[in-house]
Every structure is written in C-alpha cells, then in structure tokens.
Enzyme design. Structure first.
Site, PDB file in Angstrom:
ATOM      1  N   ASP A 160     -36.257  71.778  19.779  1.00 19.33           N
ATOM      2  CA  ASP A 160     -35.673  72.144  18.488  1.00 19.33           C
ATOM      3  C   ASP A 160     -34.217  71.684  18.387  1.00 19.33           C
ATOM      4  O   ASP A 160     -33.736  70.885  19.190  1.00 19.33           O
ATOM      5  CB  ASP A 160     -35.806  73.652  18.240  1.00 19.33           C
ATOM      6  N   HIS A 161     -33.513  72.230  17.396  1.00 21.73           N
ATOM      7  CA  HIS A 161     -32.152  71.806  17.068  1.00 21.73           C
ATOM      8  C   HIS A 161     -31.115  72.173  18.125  1.00 21.73           C
ATOM      9  O   HIS A 161     -29.997  71.668  18.087  1.00 21.73           O
ATOM     10  CB  HIS A 161     -31.729  72.440  15.739  1.00 21.73           C
ATOM     11  N   THR A 162     -31.472  73.049  19.065  1.00 26.48           N
ATOM     12  CA  THR A 162     -30.493  73.468  20.075  1.00 26.48           C
ATOM     13  C   THR A 162     -30.453  72.529  21.275  1.00 26.48           C
ATOM     14  O   THR A 162     -29.645  72.726  22.183  1.00 26.48           O
ATOM     15  CB  THR A 162     -30.790  74.898  20.576  1.00 26.48           C
ATOM     16  N   ARG A 163     -31.311  71.539  21.295  1.00 28.80           N
ATOM     17  CA  ARG A 163     -31.391  70.633  22.433  1.00 28.80           C
ATOM     18  C   ARG A 163     -31.041  69.206  22.003  1.00 28.80           C
ATOM     19  O   ARG A 163     -31.502  68.746  20.948  1.00 28.80           O
ATOM     20  CB  ARG A 163     -32.795  70.642  23.047  1.00 28.80           C
ATOM     21  N   LYS A 223     -41.370  73.695  30.561  1.00 23.12           N
ATOM     22  CA  LYS A 223     -40.684  74.573  29.618  1.00 23.12           C
ATOM     23  C   LYS A 223     -41.041  74.270  28.159  1.00 23.12           C
ATOM     24  O   LYS A 223     -40.796  75.083  27.277  1.00 23.12           O
ATOM     25  CB  LYS A 223     -39.166  74.486  29.786  1.00 23.12           C
ATOM     26  N   HIS A 259     -30.957  74.314  34.920  1.00 23.18           N
ATOM     27  CA  HIS A 259     -31.180  75.500  34.085  1.00 23.18           C
ATOM     28  C   HIS A 259     -30.861  76.741  34.898  1.00 23.18           C
ATOM     29  O   HIS A 259     -31.287  76.872  36.047  1.00 23.18           O
ATOM     30  CB  HIS A 259     -32.622  75.560  33.590  1.00 23.18           C
ATOM     31  N   LYS A 300     -25.254  79.855  29.778  1.00 23.23           N
ATOM     32  CA  LYS A 300     -25.471  78.739  30.714  1.00 23.23           C
ATOM     33  C   LYS A 300     -24.175  78.319  31.397  1.00 23.23           C
ATOM     34  O   LYS A 300     -24.077  78.273  32.627  1.00 23.23           O
ATOM     35  CB  LYS A 300     -26.103  77.562  29.970  1.00 23.23           C
ATOM     36  N   HIS A 349     -35.768  80.917  19.614  1.00 25.45           N
ATOM     37  CA  HIS A 349     -34.689  80.542  18.707  1.00 25.45           C
ATOM     38  C   HIS A 349     -35.130  80.687  17.254  1.00 25.45           C
ATOM     39  O   HIS A 349     -36.325  80.771  16.955  1.00 25.45           O
ATOM     40  CB  HIS A 349     -34.267  79.083  18.945  1.00 25.45           C
TER      41      HIS A 349
END
Length: 422
Positions: free
Chosen positions: A72-75, A184, A174, A298, A108
């Site tokens: 998605d948009h977070t990666r 994942k 991670h 993280k 998310h």
C-alpha cells in the site's frame, strides 16, 4: 564542525555538531551499494532467473484468474517499475488472464485515489483491476485453517479463489518480523484483523527472537511463513532499495527461498555495530514511512538498541498524517507503565488492535525520553502520547542537552528502518 543530514518527509533536516561529540553514524551499506544494472534491468534479470521456481510466464500458462498482491501507500515499493514487467511476463503467454491487483493494507487505512495513482501511474490505475484489502470486511474474507500459534488463519477471498497468487514487495530489516517482504504480503498484508492480532500478540512481540534481522525461531515469522504457504503464494518479486528508494537488487521465485536470498543480501549490508550514546538522532528514512507516529516504532527500535538507558532519542518525523492509529493513540494516553502492565497480562486470543505498537513504544519510553521533531503534526497529540516535541532539530538538541548535558555524545542513525543494530 560536522554537518549531518537527516531524511524528513520529501526533504531533509540539517544539524551542525562538533565532531568530537559524534560517537558514530550508523548507516546501511545498501545506501552506497553500486548495482550491476539499472532498476528495470535488475527486475527483468530476476524474473528471467527465478530462485527455486519456474519462470512466472510458465506458471501463468492456462491460468484464468491471477491475483497480484501489492503493497500500500506506506511502502516505497517501486510498483511503476515492477508491475509492467510482471504483466509483460504473464500476458506474453496468457493475454486473456483476469488479473487483479490486491492492495495489502494489513491494519493500515485504505489508500486514497491519489496515493494509488502515485503508486501505479495513470495508465495502470485506469486500465487494471485494483482492489483494496479490508481486514474488517467479513464478506471479503475466508478462513483457511489455523496458524502454528493457534490463531485463526483468515485471509482475503481473492487470494483463495485465484488460480495463481503472486506478490511484489521489498525487503528491509523489520523490528519484529526479522525482515519485511516475502510472506508478509499475506500476513499481515491481506489477512483478517483477527489473524493479525493473533500473530502480533504480547507474548510474541516480547520474544527474544522477534527482532530485526532474525528469522530462525522467530515465532512471528513462523506464523507468517505458514500463512503464505497455506495461501499458496506461488511466486514473489522482492526488491532491495537504497536511501533514494532506488532498486539495487531484485529477487524472484519461490516464496521462501527467494525471500531468504534477499534477506541474506540486505542483512549483510544493513548490519551495524552499536555505538552507545546519551543522545541518538534517527528517522524513518523520510517519505513514505514517516507519514505518521505509528510507523516510527521502527526507527525508535533501532535507536533503542544503541541509546544508553536514561538517554534521549530524537526522531525526525514529518507525521503529516497524525498518529496513524487511533488504537495506539488511546493505549499510550494511559502512560507507559500502565500500558505495559495491561498488555503483558493480555493473552494471545485477547490481543487488541495495534497493541504491538503501543507495547514497543511503551517499552522504549520506560527507558528513554523520546523527542519528535515535526512542523507538520499537532504537538498536542505527541505530548498526549507521552512524547516530547520540537519544531526544529536544533530545538530538540537543546531539549536533549538540558537532560543529559551539553557535551553528551551523539549517535546518528539517518535511516533507522534500514539498519540492524547489533
């Protein structure tokens, strides 16, 4: 005097600091790695020489429905480079295949139209079928068994009903799964919230093997790998990125073997020796991973590994999307002591959404002062969650020095997501 640059959103923050105060700068060697070819060619080479697998075009022959799991948009996965090559490989032998892109949101929020446009590009966005996974939509989910840990394995129906399941992604250290990528994509990517919560339980998050860079005997990884195998994830394409989010290597093929090859590659580049200091400055590597407070667990975990107890961690974090998790926000409003006390008494089957993030944040808060540097996030939100806040890096340094001394040693981790601190 040394000049230090820290990623921040789509820009960077700069700090001038006397050289004698710098204990060390911890950076992944991936950022200086010189790839053997340009980005597209690296992916193409990986597809042409898959690890322990037939080529994708051979797997795609005769398949009616094909589903490609995508981040998605977070990666920062370079989908615009990877996806056209995947489609080319599939449609060269199977032009009539019904192809669906399943956006792996995990826990998310759903990606917006603009975020999907930015990810896929206008042509792919308009011409391909794109479905956003919703881990809370019972009608789109199906139970396919039990995880090794005992939790229900519930995933998106599209992954079960397809004739061929593929995943694209990227591999980096991670904080509790060992490495991202590979399995994942299924768990947590396209899993039910019930399944994700079982996997992210307090017991597993606290496990000594649930740490960056560790796969063997990591209970979280064990569940994730089992879930991907049970879902029949047949082929993966995972890339490794440098600090500019450029591809430096690509791995394709078998779910487990291609992923392990990628983990071994980045693991050697990302491992750095701890250099303990009273002040540690870090970031999430800028956009897109620094859009909210939630993701910064993280970089904070990397800083935790080299910050002296009682020291200060400074996180350069745009956080333009706020806290990123209402559940984590509500947890941390209660204070770190109360959070840890309640979470560690919560059994595996009673795990609460984003409990894992609050657990790690609280663990770090109990040992260190955490100062977020941001001019894009409401400081009241941060303070309510038990953090301190500054508008500039210089202001944060003054605040830190007031706690640990004006001559305190400083360790800098420009991209805390990219390193494994040993």
């Amino acid at each position: 005097m040394a000049t230090i640059n820290i990623p921040y959103g789509r820009t960077q923050l700069t700090l001038n600091i006397p050289e004698h105060r710098i204990e060390g700068i911890l950076e992944s060697r991936a950022h200086q790695f010189q790839p053997e070819a340009e980005e597209r060619q690296l992916v193409k080479m990986a597809l042409e020489h898959p690890i322990k697998s037939l080529r994708l075009r051979d797997l795609a022959k005769g398949k009616k429905k094909i589903t490609i799991i995508t981040s998605d948009h977070t990666r920062p996965v370079p989908t615009k480079i990877i996806t056209p090559l995947l489609l080319e490989e599939i449609r060269s032998v199977n032009p009539q295949a019904e192809i669906t892109f399943l956006v792996a949101t995990g826990f998310h929020r759903a990606s917006t139209r603009n975020e999907l446009l930015n990810k896929f590009g206008e042509d792919l966005f308009k011409n391909e079928r794109i479905v956003i996974h919703d881990g809370q939509d019972k009608n789109s989910l199906v139970n396919i068994g039990k995880l090794p840990s005992g939790g229900d394995l519930i995933i998106n129906k599209l992954a079960v009903e397809t004739d061929l399941l593929i995943a694209e992604g990227f591999i980096e250290p991670h904080l509790f799964a060992g490495f991202s990528g590979g399995r994942k994509s299924v768990l947590p990517g396209i899993a039910s919230r019930i399944t994700v919560l079982a996997n992210h339980c307090a017991e597993f998050i606290a496990h000594e093997k649930a740490r960056a860079g560790i796969l063997e005997d990591n209970p979280i990884h064990t569940d994730m790998l089992y879930a991907a195998q049970k879902a029949n994830l047949a082929f993966i394409v995972n890339v490794v990125l440098d600090s500019n989010k450029k591809i430096i290597q690509a791995f394709a093929g078998d779910l487990e073997q291609a992923h392990v090859a990628g983990c071994n590659f980045i693991g050697k580049l990302a491992s750095v020796k701890s250099m303990p200091a009273d002040i540690v400055i870090t970031s999430n590597g800028g956009y897109p991973l620094d859009q909210n407070i939630y993701q910064h667990v993280k970089s904070l975990s990397s800083a935790e590994a080299t910050c002296k107890e009682g020291g200060v961690i400074i996180a350069c974090a745009a956080c333009n999307d706020g806290h990123g998790s209402e559940d984590m926000y509500n947890w941390l409003r209660n204070g770190a002591q109360a959070v840890m006390k309640k979470i560690m008494r919560t059994d595996r089957n009673s795990t609460i959404p984003d409990q894992w993030a609050a657990q790690i944040m609280a663990r770090i808060q109990l040992k260190h002062t955490i100062i977020f540097v941001t001019d894009q996030c409401d400081h009241h939100i941060l303070k309510t969650m038990g953090f301190e806040a500054a508008y500039t890096l210089e202001q944060a340094m003054r605040m830190a020095e007031a706690k640990v001394g004006s001559q305190a040693k400083v360790t800098i981790i420009p991209d805390g997501v990219a390193v494994i601190v040993n």
